[in-house]
Design an enzyme around this catalytic site. Structure first.
Site, PDB file in Angstrom:
ATOM      1  N   SER A   1      72.053  50.223  45.508  1.00  0.00           N
ATOM      2  CA  SER A   1      72.878  51.290  44.920  1.00  0.00           C
ATOM      3  C   SER A   1      72.571  51.439  43.431  1.00  0.00           C
ATOM      4  O   SER A   1      72.570  50.451  42.696  1.00  0.00           O
ATOM      5  CB  SER A   1      74.364  50.984  45.108  1.00  0.00           C
ATOM      6  OG  SER A   1      74.738  51.107  46.460  1.00  0.00           O
TER       7      SER A   1
ATOM      8  N   TYR B   1      75.641  51.888  50.866  1.00  0.00           N
ATOM      9  CA  TYR B   1      74.180  51.884  50.786  1.00  0.00           C
ATOM     10  C   TYR B   1      73.715  53.006  49.874  1.00  0.00           C
ATOM     11  O   TYR B   1      74.133  54.158  50.031  1.00  0.00           O
ATOM     12  CB  TYR B   1      73.586  52.049  52.190  1.00  0.00           C
ATOM     13  CG  TYR B   1      72.116  52.392  52.210  1.00  0.00           C
ATOM     14  CD1 TYR B   1      71.169  51.545  51.626  1.00  0.00           C
ATOM     15  CD2 TYR B   1      71.665  53.569  52.806  1.00  0.00           C
ATOM     16  CE1 TYR B   1      69.824  51.866  51.642  1.00  0.00           C
ATOM     17  CE2 TYR B   1      70.318  53.889  52.838  1.00  0.00           C
ATOM     18  CZ  TYR B   1      69.401  53.035  52.247  1.00  0.00           C
ATOM     19  OH  TYR B   1      68.063  53.354  52.269  1.00  0.00           O
ATOM     20  N   SER B   2      72.874  52.677  48.900  1.00  0.00           N
ATOM     21  CA  SER B   2      72.311  53.658  47.987  1.00  0.00           C
ATOM     22  C   SER B   2      73.446  54.418  47.280  1.00  0.00           C
ATOM     23  O   SER B   2      74.351  53.801  46.721  1.00  0.00           O
ATOM     24  CB  SER B   2      71.369  54.589  48.747  1.00  0.00           C
ATOM     25  OG  SER B   2      70.594  55.355  47.864  1.00  0.00           O
ATOM     26  N   LEU B   3      73.431  55.757  47.321  1.00  0.00           N
ATOM     27  CA  LEU B   3      74.512  56.529  46.703  1.00  0.00           C
ATOM     28  C   LEU B   3      75.871  56.123  47.256  1.00  0.00           C
ATOM     29  O   LEU B   3      76.895  56.209  46.566  1.00  0.00           O
ATOM     30  CB  LEU B   3      74.280  58.022  46.936  1.00  0.00           C
ATOM     31  CG  LEU B   3      75.347  58.976  46.391  1.00  0.00           C
ATOM     32  CD1 LEU B   3      75.312  59.019  44.871  1.00  0.00           C
ATOM     33  CD2 LEU B   3      75.174  60.376  46.965  1.00  0.00           C
TER      34      LEU B   3
END
Length: 460
Positions: free
Chosen positions: A133, A100-102
């Site tokens: 991401s 998730y994300s980074l």
């Protein structure tokens, strides 16, 4: 496991589960952000089918320390988990990872490390999924002197992770940013990614204040800047949330221009609506930005110390002393909001007309081989990558990305992702709503996203 959340039956000897799924949170995050994903996975697949690992060793301020440092922590966590499962009688031969994300970038680096250590010789890589991401980094597409404001300042407020996300770092003296190396067609990272049976990404088309569409959707164009110009096509069965991946939209018919009186009335209403917001921002933003910059300086210094300890193989027991105080922890939500508000205020720009060929790159591209930068001499390889790249919408301008970002797009499109575009209506914080990061009514549309992922993009 004392530092990880590992979901497995108490008695491994009678358990048939042999599929390990790893969940990796994002910047400033922790394992609790992934609670809804973990719970939904467990409801869909029992403990006899799937073992879950929610990583925790790279939580909170530790995410400042860089993508590769975070990935090394996650890789060690995975290795220790596999060894523990082996001692308990499990035989792990299938592997999935969700970022998730980074965490999606950390996951891409992690699978390269696992593959280089030989894990994928006897464990089948099954599902690789990212949610919101920033695969191309978080630079705002700007030309000229303007990028000296946010793209330069922002890169220096999040320690090593900030420099890498804004692609201003020099990764291990290669002369290239980490994200370029991570997307190099000849790298271990791309080779490992290509081994997964399913590769999928979920990207918000609007209201993602942290990572906008072009980077989470790996695209050199953004058709969704003005939704009034589009008629969106949604997938049946998933309400008006998941767009049809093959035909996400069609151009809307031009609307009749409003009269002068209607424009004046509309402008007046808009000003009245925005006045309280603007007044609040005038008061809040200076305070939040000062707090953000002070905290960033503190965290950068502590991050540098942690990185030094990490490089000295002192990861076990050397980090507790650098944990931030309770006061700074309480400020984190406000600091994150300040960063997102500043990031969201940036306006993306486009390449000048007639210069779209800049987005196609060159036949020769830099390659990282044995730690050195070389040029690819086979023009046919570049042509093969170009022939398999996704077709960009012809009716929208090309964003003013960097040459390195255009090269990343080619490489990642070559590997191939199922791209699922998400339209969150009920929340202006779609980055968090996408995975139901917390139990809020406004995030309920994220439950539809997670259901689609489990139904259509995740194999056991």
């Amino acid at each position: 496991m004392t530092e990880s959340t590992l979901h497995k039956p108490a008695d491994g000897s009678r358990n048939g589960a042999h599929h390990l799924c790893v969940l990796v949170h994002g910047l400033w995050g922790n394992g609790s952000h992934l609670n809804y994903l973990a719970t939904s996975l467990r409801e869909k697949h029992s403990e006899d089918e799937l073992i879950l690992l929610v990583c925790k060793r790279n939580a909170s301020s530790f995410t400042y320390d860089g993508i590769e440092v975070g990935a090394e922590r996650v890789t060690k966590e995975i290795e220790e988990t596999i060894e523990e499962l082996k001692r308990d009688g499990y035989k792990i031969d299938r592997f999935s990872i969700v970022g998730y994300s980074l965490g999606g970038l950390v996951a891409r680096y992690t699978v390269g490390l696992l593959d280089s250590k030989g894990y994928f010789d006897y464990i089948t890589p099954v599902n690789f999924t990212t949610f919101a991401s920033p695969h191309l980094g978080v630079r705002t597409p700007l030309r000229g002197y303007q990028n000296q404001v946010w793209n330069v300042l922002g890169a220096r407020t999040l320690s090593a992770s900030g420099r890498q996300l804004f692609t201003v770092d020099n990764f291990r003296n290669t002369g290239r940013p980490l994200l370029s190396v991570l997307a190099d067609p000849e790298s271990i990272f791309i080779h490992a990614l290509a081994k997964f049976e399913n590769r999928a990404l979920y990207t918000n088309i609007v209201n993602d204040r942290t990572a906008v569409y072009y980077t989470t959707g790996i695209s050199k164009k953004d058709p969704y800047v003005d939704l009034e110009k589009l008629e969106l096509n949604y997938l049946p069965g998933y309400q008006d949330v998941i767009l049809d991946p093959d035909h996400p939209y069609r151009l809307a018919q031009p609307k009749q221009l409003p009269t002068f009186a209607e424009r004046v009335t509309g402008t007046s209403r808009t000003i009245l609506k925005r006045t309280p917001v603007v007044a609040g921002l005038v008061i809040f933003i200076p305070i939040a930005v000062v707090a953000f910059l002070i905290n960033s300086g503190i965290q950068t210094l502590r991050s540098q110390k942690r990185i030094l300890l990490h490089e000295q193989d002192n990861a076990e027991g050397g980090y507790e002393r650098y944990r931030i105080s309770w006061m700074v922890q309480d400020m984190r939500a406000g600091i994150e909001d300040a960063f997102e508000a500043t990031n969201a205020a940036q306006q993306q720009e486009y390449l000048p007309e007639g210069s779209e060929e800049l987005a196609d790159g060159e036949a020769t591209s830099p390659m990282a081989v044995d730690g050195e930068t070389k040029l690819e001499k086979d023009p046919s390889a570049a042509l093969r990558r170009q022939s398999t790249a996704s077709v960009s919408p012809p009716d929208f301008p090309t964003l003013a990305l960097t040459p390195a970002q255009f090269t990343m797009i080619k490489a990642l499109d070559d590997v191939g992702f199922k791209k699922f575009r998400v339209h969150i209506h009920n929340s202006t914080h779609s980055h968090a709503a996408l995975i139901v990061r917390s139990n809020r009514k406004a995030f309920d549309e994220g439950k539809i996203v997670v259901k689609h992922w489990l139904d259509q993009a995740f194999s056991i």
